[in-house]
Design a protein around this motif. Structure first.
Motif, PDB file in Angstrom:
ATOM      1  N   ASP A  26       0.821  -1.208   0.000  1.00  0.00           N
ATOM      2  CA  ASP A  26       0.000   0.000   0.000  1.00  0.00           C
ATOM      3  C   ASP A  26       0.859   1.264   0.000  1.00  0.00           C
ATOM      4  O   ASP A  26       0.344   2.369  -0.218  1.00  0.00           O
ATOM      5  CB  ASP A  26      -0.912   0.033   1.236  1.00  0.00           C
ATOM      6  N   LEU A  27       2.158   1.120   0.268  1.00  0.00           N
ATOM      7  CA  LEU A  27       3.044   2.275   0.336  1.00  0.00           C
ATOM      8  C   LEU A  27       3.896   2.393  -0.925  1.00  0.00           C
ATOM      9  O   LEU A  27       4.283   1.393  -1.523  1.00  0.00           O
ATOM     10  CB  LEU A  27       3.966   2.173   1.558  1.00  0.00           C
ATOM     11  N   ASP A  28       4.182   3.631  -1.301  1.00  0.00           N
ATOM     12  CA  ASP A  28       5.099   3.907  -2.402  1.00  0.00           C
ATOM     13  C   ASP A  28       6.506   3.854  -1.824  1.00  0.00           C
ATOM     14  O   ASP A  28       6.848   4.641  -0.929  1.00  0.00           O
ATOM     15  CB  ASP A  28       4.786   5.291  -2.978  1.00  0.00           C
ATOM     16  N   LEU A  29       7.342   2.936  -2.296  1.00  0.00           N
ATOM     17  CA  LEU A  29       8.674   2.744  -1.714  1.00  0.00           C
ATOM     18  C   LEU A  29       9.510   4.016  -1.766  1.00  0.00           C
ATOM     19  O   LEU A  29      10.148   4.383  -0.781  1.00  0.00           O
ATOM     20  CB  LEU A  29       9.400   1.601  -2.437  1.00  0.00           C
ATOM     21  N   GLU A  30       9.526   4.689  -2.905  1.00  0.00           N
ATOM     22  CA  GLU A  30      10.327   5.903  -3.023  1.00  0.00           C
ATOM     23  C   GLU A  30       9.862   6.972  -2.044  1.00  0.00           C
ATOM     24  O   GLU A  30      10.669   7.648  -1.401  1.00  0.00           O
ATOM     25  CB  GLU A  30      10.265   6.432  -4.457  1.00  0.00           C
ATOM     26  N   ARG A  31       8.552   7.132  -1.912  1.00  0.00           N
ATOM     27  CA  ARG A  31       8.027   8.145  -0.984  1.00  0.00           C
ATOM     28  C   ARG A  31       8.303   7.749   0.467  1.00  0.00           C
ATOM     29  O   ARG A  31       8.561   8.612   1.316  1.00  0.00           O
ATOM     30  CB  ARG A  31       6.526   8.311  -1.203  1.00  0.00           C
ATOM     31  N   ALA A  63      15.543   2.398  -5.742  1.00  0.00           N
ATOM     32  CA  ALA A  63      14.652   3.487  -5.346  1.00  0.00           C
ATOM     33  C   ALA A  63      15.444   4.724  -4.941  1.00  0.00           C
ATOM     34  O   ALA A  63      15.053   5.864  -5.245  1.00  0.00           O
ATOM     35  CB  ALA A  63      13.750   3.033  -4.195  1.00  0.00           C
ATOM     36  N   THR A  79       7.347  12.998 -16.212  1.00  0.00           N
ATOM     37  CA  THR A  79       7.229  12.765 -14.765  1.00  0.00           C
ATOM     38  C   THR A  79       6.911  14.041 -13.996  1.00  0.00           C
ATOM     39  O   THR A  79       6.522  13.997 -12.839  1.00  0.00           O
ATOM     40  CB  THR A  79       8.530  12.171 -14.201  1.00  0.00           C
TER      41      THR A  79
END
Length: 213
Positions: A26-31, A63, A79
């Motif tokens: 559910d989480l964005d790894l980069e964020r 990432a 982007t």
């Protein structure tokens, strides 16, 4: 690969999987990495970051590279990436967010102009420890004061009263020292002109060495 080696490899992998929680889909790894790096006081290694988010090291490294490109405005066509006023820099075996060099002056001027001139008692005590024991790491400061000094160190850095002198190659800990700004505000030419503190202590050794100024 022998049966024994295969079993050993499986055991190691099982242990690593037990120790490191799986990264939430559910989480964005980069964020998620960006959020951790925004609050980190010291460089974070890829392994440490991977442990923090529970993701494979290889994926975290990719990432981090993507974040570097994103902050540099190189995120790729379409982007919407722009060059930020901060950058993700690799120092001391880890990664940390820094203000870009060209904006150092404006950030310093803002901090010095906006922050009140009076330091808290905690900040004064921490500044004294750094002045008399420099170069000294944040962990060592906390050990002497017996309290967490993260926010106080950030305050002193923001005021320009202390600076990062070097990063320990073995531990990765940043060592701090005082700046010329502090000397000018104290009205002295060097740290050697500070009064000796040993006579003020009960036995001359509590928290400081006997030969400390």
């Amino acid at each position: 690969m022998t049966v024994e080696n295969a079993e050993a490899t499986e055991n190691v992998q099982a242990t690593e999987n037990d120790a490191t929680p799986a990264f939430s889909a559910d989480l964005d790894l980069e964020r998620a990495l960006e959020a951790i790096l925004m609050v980190a006081d010291e460089p974070m290694s890829v392994v440490t970051l991977a442990t923090a988010v529970g993701a494979p090291v290889k994926r975290v490294k990719a990432a981090v590279d993507a974040l570097v490109a994103d902050f540099d405005g190189l995120g790729g066509e379409g982007t919407g990436s722009i060059r930020r006023g901060f950058e993700l820099r690799e120092v001391g075996g880890g990664w940390r967010i820094y203000v870009r060099a060209e904006y150092d002056t404006v950030v310093t001027d803002y901090v010095l102009a906006q922050n009140p001139t009076k330091l808290s008692q905690a900040a004064l005590e921490t500044l004294a420890v750094i002045a008399y024991k420099q170069p000294i790491s944040r962990g060592a400061i906390a050990s002497i004061r017996a309290v967490n000094v993260d926010s106080v160190v950030r305050t002193l850095l923001g005021r320009g009263l202390i600076t990062e002198m070097f990063t320990d190659s073995e531990t990765g800990a940043i060592n701090y020292g005082t700046t010329d700004l502090l000397l000018s505000q104290l009205g002295v030419n060097s740290i050697d002109e500070l009064p000796k503190i040993s006579p003020l202590l009960a036995d001359g050794t509590e928290g400081f060495d006997a030969d400390v100024r």
